[in-house]
Design an enzyme around this catalytic site. Structure first.
Site, PDB file in Angstrom:
ATOM      1  N   HIS A  97       0.803  -1.211   0.000  1.00 34.09           N
ATOM      2  CA  HIS A  97       0.000   0.000   0.000  1.00 34.09           C
ATOM      3  C   HIS A  97       0.842   1.270   0.000  1.00 34.09           C
ATOM      4  CE1 HIS A  97      -4.472   0.977   1.011  1.00 34.09           C
ATOM      5  NE2 HIS A  97      -4.023   1.694  -0.001  1.00 34.09           N
ATOM      6  N   ASP A 122      -9.858  -0.576   3.607  1.00 40.75           N
ATOM      7  CA  ASP A 122      -8.678  -1.239   4.165  1.00 40.75           C
ATOM      8  C   ASP A 122      -9.012  -1.757   5.565  1.00 40.75           C
ATOM      9  OD1 ASP A 122      -6.036  -1.939   4.940  1.00 40.75           O
ATOM     10  OD2 ASP A 122      -5.184  -0.187   3.944  1.00 40.75           O
ATOM     11  N   HIS A 124      -6.686  -1.646   7.732  1.00 38.68           N
ATOM     12  CA  HIS A 124      -5.782  -0.811   8.511  1.00 38.68           C
ATOM     13  C   HIS A 124      -5.930   0.653   8.115  1.00 38.68           C
ATOM     14  CE1 HIS A 124      -4.043  -4.827   7.777  1.00 38.68           C
ATOM     15  NE2 HIS A 124      -3.683  -4.779   9.045  1.00 38.68           N
ATOM     16  N   ASP A 126      -3.332   2.754   8.202  1.00 39.37           N
ATOM     17  CA  ASP A 126      -2.060   3.137   7.581  1.00 39.37           C
ATOM     18  C   ASP A 126      -1.711   4.590   7.892  1.00 39.37           C
ATOM     19  OD1 ASP A 126      -1.912   0.607   6.567  1.00 39.37           O
ATOM     20  OD2 ASP A 126      -2.581   1.126   4.556  1.00 39.37           O
ATOM     21  N   HIS A 139       4.539   0.538   4.539  1.00 42.48           N
ATOM     22  CA  HIS A 139       3.166   0.289   4.080  1.00 42.48           C
ATOM     23  C   HIS A 139       2.140   0.571   5.170  1.00 42.48           C
ATOM     24  CE1 HIS A 139       2.156  -4.121   5.421  1.00 42.48           C
ATOM     25  NE2 HIS A 139       2.913  -3.524   6.318  1.00 42.48           N
ATOM     26  N   ASP A 224      -7.454  -1.879  -0.589  1.00 43.41           N
ATOM     27  CA  ASP A 224      -6.541  -2.912  -0.106  1.00 43.41           C
ATOM     28  C   ASP A 224      -7.334  -4.212  -0.006  1.00 43.41           C
ATOM     29  OD1 ASP A 224      -5.017  -4.646   1.610  1.00 43.41           O
ATOM     30  OD2 ASP A 224      -3.961  -2.905   2.422  1.00 43.41           O
ATOM     31  N   ASP A 226      -7.030  -6.636   1.776  1.00 40.09           N
ATOM     32  CA  ASP A 226      -7.271  -7.144   3.128  1.00 40.09           C
ATOM     33  C   ASP A 226      -8.473  -6.481   3.801  1.00 40.09           C
ATOM     34  OD1 ASP A 226      -6.486  -4.739   4.457  1.00 40.09           O
ATOM     35  OD2 ASP A 226      -4.443  -5.441   4.778  1.00 40.09           O
ATOM     36  N   GLU A 269      -1.968  -4.925  -2.345  1.00 39.96           N
ATOM     37  CA  GLU A 269      -1.735  -5.951  -1.316  1.00 39.96           C
ATOM     38  C   GLU A 269      -2.278  -7.340  -1.682  1.00 39.96           C
ATOM     39  OE1 GLU A 269       0.123  -5.621   1.369  1.00 39.96           O
ATOM     40  OE2 GLU A 269       0.293  -3.456   1.727  1.00 39.96           O
TER      41      GLU A 269
END
Length: 297
Positions: A97, A122, A124, A126, A139, A224, A226, A269
């Site tokens: 990312h 996402d 996360h 980030d 990332h 992302d 994830d 990702e």
């Protein structure tokens, strides 16, 4: 619509290897063919040249691992995206990312600098900085740098152009470091956690997102893999249980498509090493297709 696909096979920002193969996996999942089937004109620009981790010393600069080659790759991505002709829809493929520091900047600078909103899908946030990061892996820091925090070279890839914190909406969040939480609150960024998804639903979250970002002239989606539950997308860089369902992901993309406001997209990702029969790439191609006009009826 004219869609330009650009791969950024960067695997420098994370601690686990494999996401540099993400662009190839997405292409093998018939990304271009799927989008052409929706009536788009698709040009694949190939991949940017990015340093390979095994050829580098794992040095740290200011608490950041592989800082110099990441700066180089993100600057190259920003310049390549910014140079795309008007009327083009950039579809950029990671890589970890960290690539979004380049892609979001490039999209904000295309033609002339414009106010750009970012929808960050996402697990996360980030939003770590070099000082708050427990790992030093970049990332986990791109959104902080895009809004002007952190290392000067990454935070100023676009010169004076940056993303305003009030122009960021995060969706699907379920993994936040303690210091990140403090920084997010201080910045005033809107983050919809999975609890919010459960309580409010995707439709209301989308409506609130559009209202919050009503003042931007460009709207970038950074997706992302994830963000989706590992049961849906097992082949990701940093899996976290309890994510968006398959239908929640598609609904969000379909609603964003209907808004007619999205001007660019990242898919990042995807890690084929951890995947099963390229399933994650196939799911993410479907997400891109929903954003670019695919409908059930």
């Amino acid at each position: 619509m004219n869609v330009s696909i650009l791969g950024i096979p960067m695997d420098l920002g994370a601690g686990r290897r494999g996401v540099d193969m993400g662009p190839s996996a997405l292409r093998n999942a018939q990304l271009a063919r799927t989008l052409r089937g929706l009536g788009h004109t698709v040009e694949d620009l190939g991949d940017l040249k990015v340093a390979i981790p095994e050829t580098l010393d794992k040095h740290e600069a200011g608490g950041l691992i592989f800082l110099d080659p990441i700066v180089d790759a993100c600057r190259a991505a920003a310049e390549r995206v910014a140079a795309l002709p008007p009327g083009t829809f950039p579809l950029t493929l990671g890589g970890d990312h960290s690539v979004s520091m380049g892609t979001v900047t490039g999209n904000g600078l295309r033609g002339e600098p414009q106010r750009t909103g970012v929808i960050w899908v996402d697990a996360h946030t980030d939003y770590n900085t070099p000082e708050s990061s427990p790992s030093g892996n970049i990332h986990g820091m791109p959104m902080a740098h895009l809004t002007g925090r952190g290392d000067e070279r990454l935070a100023r890839l676009g010169g004076d152009w940056q993303v305003r914190p009030e122009d960021v909406v995060m969706i699907g969040i379920r993994s936040v470091d303690p210091h990140e939480r403090e920084l997010l609150r201080e910045a005033g960024i809107q983050a919809y956690t999975m609890k919010d998804v459960d309580q409010l639903g995707i439709t209301r979250i989308h409506e609130e997102t559009q209202e919050r970002l009503s003042g931007v002239t460009r709207l970038h989606v950074s997706f992302d893999a994830d963000a989706l539950d590992p049961g849906v997308c097992p082949g990701v860089g940093t899996p976290v249980p309890g994510g968006l369902s398959y239908r929640e992901g598609h609904l969000l993309m379909e609603l964003l498509s209907e808004s007619g406001r999205v001007t660019s997209l990242d898919i990042v990702e995807v890690n084929p090493i951890l995947d099963t029969h390229n399933r994650t790439a196939e799911v993410m191609v479907g997400m891109a297709a929903s954003l670019l006009g695919q409908r059930i009826m």
